[in-house]
Design a protein around this motif. Sequence first.
Motif, short mmCIF file in Angstrom:
data_model
loop_
_atom_site.label_atom_id
_atom_site.label_comp_id
_atom_site.label_asym_id
_atom_site.label_seq_id
_atom_site.Cartn_x
_atom_site.Cartn_y
_atom_site.Cartn_z
N ILE A 429 0.84 -1.20 0.00
CA ILE A 429 0.00 0.00 0.00
C ILE A 429 0.87 1.25 0.00
N SER A 430 1.97 1.20 0.75
CA SER A 430 2.88 2.35 0.76
C SER A 430 3.48 2.58 -0.62
N ALA A 431 3.84 1.45 -1.33
CA ALA A 431 4.38 1.59 -2.68
C ALA A 431 3.35 2.18 -3.63
N ILE A 432 2.12 1.70 -3.52
CA ILE A 432 1.05 2.25 -4.36
C ILE A 432 0.86 3.73 -4.06
N ALA A 433 0.90 4.06 -2.77
CA ALA A 433 0.75 5.47 -2.40
C ALA A 433 1.90 6.30 -2.96
N GLY A 434 3.14 5.69 -2.99
CA GLY A 434 4.26 6.41 -3.57
C GLY A 434 4.09 6.66 -5.06
N ASN A 435 3.57 5.64 -5.78
CA ASN A 435 3.32 5.83 -7.21
C ASN A 435 2.23 6.87 -7.45
N LEU A 436 1.22 6.85 -6.59
CA LEU A 436 0.16 7.85 -6.73
C LEU A 436 0.68 9.25 -6.48
N SER A 437 1.68 9.33 -5.58
CA SER A 437 2.21 10.67 -5.29
C SER A 437 2.96 11.25 -6.49
N LYS A 438 3.41 10.38 -7.44
CA LYS A 438 4.12 10.86 -8.62
C LYS A 438 3.18 11.38 -9.70
N VAL A 439 1.91 11.07 -9.61
CA VAL A 439 0.94 11.54 -10.61
C VAL A 439 0.78 13.05 -10.47
N GLN A 440 0.79 13.77 -11.63
CA GLN A 440 0.69 15.24 -11.63
C GLN A 440 -0.78 15.64 -11.57
N PHE A 441 -1.30 15.55 -10.37
CA PHE A 441 -2.71 15.87 -10.19
C PHE A 441 -3.00 17.34 -10.46
N GLU A 442 -2.01 18.23 -10.22
CA GLU A 442 -2.25 19.66 -10.46
C GLU A 442 -2.42 19.94 -11.95
N GLN A 443 -1.55 19.31 -12.80
CA GLN A 443 -1.67 19.51 -14.25
C GLN A 443 -2.99 18.93 -14.75
N ILE A 444 -3.32 17.73 -14.23
CA ILE A 444 -4.60 17.13 -14.62
C ILE A 444 -5.76 18.03 -14.21
N GLY A 445 -5.61 18.67 -13.06
CA GLY A 445 -6.67 19.56 -12.61
C GLY A 445 -6.80 20.78 -13.50
N ARG A 446 -5.64 21.33 -13.92
CA ARG A 446 -5.71 22.50 -14.81
C ARG A 446 -6.32 22.13 -16.15
N ASP A 447 -5.91 20.95 -16.71
CA ASP A 447 -6.50 20.51 -17.98
C ASP A 447 -7.99 20.27 -17.83
N LEU A 448 -8.36 19.73 -16.71
CA LEU A 448 -9.78 19.47 -16.47
C LEU A 448 -10.56 20.77 -16.37
N GLN A 449 -9.93 21.78 -15.76
CA GLN A 449 -10.59 23.09 -15.69
C GLN A 449 -10.78 23.69 -17.08
N LYS A 450 -9.75 23.53 -17.95
CA LYS A 450 -9.89 24.03 -19.31
C LYS A 450 -11.01 23.30 -20.06
N THR A 451 -11.03 21.96 -19.92
CA THR A 451 -12.08 21.17 -20.56
C THR A 451 -13.46 21.58 -20.07
N LEU A 452 -13.57 21.81 -18.79
CA LEU A 452 -14.85 22.23 -18.24
C LEU A 452 -15.24 23.60 -18.76
N ALA A 453 -14.23 24.49 -18.95
CA ALA A 453 -14.55 25.83 -19.49
C ALA A 453 -15.05 25.72 -20.93
N THR A 454 -14.38 24.84 -21.75
CA THR A 454 -14.83 24.64 -23.13
C THR A 454 -16.23 24.06 -23.17
N MET A 455 -16.49 23.07 -22.30
CA MET A 455 -17.82 22.48 -22.24
C MET A 455 -18.85 23.51 -21.82
#
Length: 541
Positions: A429-455
């Motif tokens: 579980i700690s290893a999975i949590a470490g891999n999850l910590s490497k995901v760029q959630f902030e960039q995904i959030g910004r892209d999602l905000q742009k997609t939501l604005a276009t929608m």
Amino acid sequence: MSEDNISPAAADLPSPKREQQRNWLPSLVWIVPIIAALVGITLVVKVLVNRGPVITISFRTAEGLEAGNTKVKYKDVDIGEVQEITLSEDRSQVLVKVQLAKTAQSFTADDTHFWVVRPRLGASGITGLGTLLSGAYIAADAGTSEETTKEFSGLEVQPIVTRDASGKQFVLHASDLGSLDIGSPVFYRRIKVGQVAAYDLDEDGKGVSLRIFIDKPYDKYVGMNTRFWHASGFDVQVDSSGFKLNTQSLATVILGGLAFQSVDDEPGPVAKENTTFLLAQDQNQAFREADGASQTMVLYFKQSVRGLTPGAAVDFRGVVLGEVKSVGVQYDPEHHEFEMPVVIEIYPERLGRKFVENERKSSESMQQRVQLMVSRGLRAQLRTGSLLTGKLYVAVDFFPQAPKVVIGSGLPIELPTIPNSLDELQTQISAIAGNLSKVQFEQIGRDLQKTLATMNKTLSSTEVLVKSLNNDVAPEVTAAMKDVRKTLNNADRTLSEDAPLQQDLRQTLQELSRAAASLKVLTDYLEQHPESLIRGKTLDK
């Protein structure tokens, strides 16, 4: 009257004689005081004759005592009375002067005990309720010593066992007192047969010695094979047959108690008075066979030992081999990390007689024998004993897939450890949590905000289009629908049965039918007379 006037008869009478009054006889009014004085002297003499010795008893307090009123009793018989109550010179105690009766001369023995009887609530129940009405009194327990004294130290607590009680006293040795107290009951087959008389710490302070009294005739059931154990509280067992709850009585749940029984119901030779026995924590421990010599080992864990406490079981496939003695922490300078040393004490004889005999016959050292089992996968592991309490215990078992380890030659012997499956799961579980910590959630959030604005813009355009359709196209569609409805109505009128078109169509079809019949007749005639096309139709004769 003159002598001349005295008659001759009177002259012949003798003159009276005067006698002096006797003054030595008392008057009748003195008889009652004299009798009262004689009675008083008799009572004084009787009191002096029946008066016994005067003794002094010291107590911590004079609560309930009153000079000239408080009695001294033995078996509810008055044997004396409190004459005077004073303080000692250092004011730490109360000195009670008691006048004993002459018949109580034996109560001056040096080992005589005195105590004040008051209402008390103890482990043996409520005592001294009679003093609520009659007042407190001093009770006595006659001694047997030949030496006498006139100064005694009173007991602050009523003794459980007096010298006139019939039975035997025994001594029990335990690691602690538990919930026991003076007066706690002693049971034999759930029958109260005695009680705890006294207890005290051992001289070395490592245990407690209890003195119990077993009433007669139950003392004959205490033999050299008898086992004693704590019967306090609840004995809960959960096994394959279900849930079991055992207790000696309701009193033991609240006040504590003891129980005893012999091995195989054979008490053996009757134990003599003051024989010492060991007091076990429960019945199972009392009847457990001797464990023999113990072996100390140390375990080093590199994981959390939260929930592991001294006294936790050391288990081998369900058999308890020993217990945890201590849990610590130390720094490993070689690997620059902390490890948790756990010292355990095991009893090899619990593994069976054959194992012990084989160990005794072996010429190898203890380290060599342990190394042989370690090479086969012997490891120690922490496991959860209860999900409710989170308590851990040490499990010893064989893990063939474990990596090879060579133990040291030092003492105590080190037994290798292996993490349990829960720790491995936590690592994953700690290893999975470490891999999850490497995901760029902030960039995904910004892209999602742009997609939501276009929608959002698309939805706004769609809303405008819908409004335009509603305002421009909807009226034309409504008019077209009205024209279609008119056309359908006209078609319905045209195609109805009573419509003129339907009647004309039927007549036309009838004419066509007659024409088709005539045409058929013509074709049949031409087939029979084809020459009629040239010559014409001949007249029938």
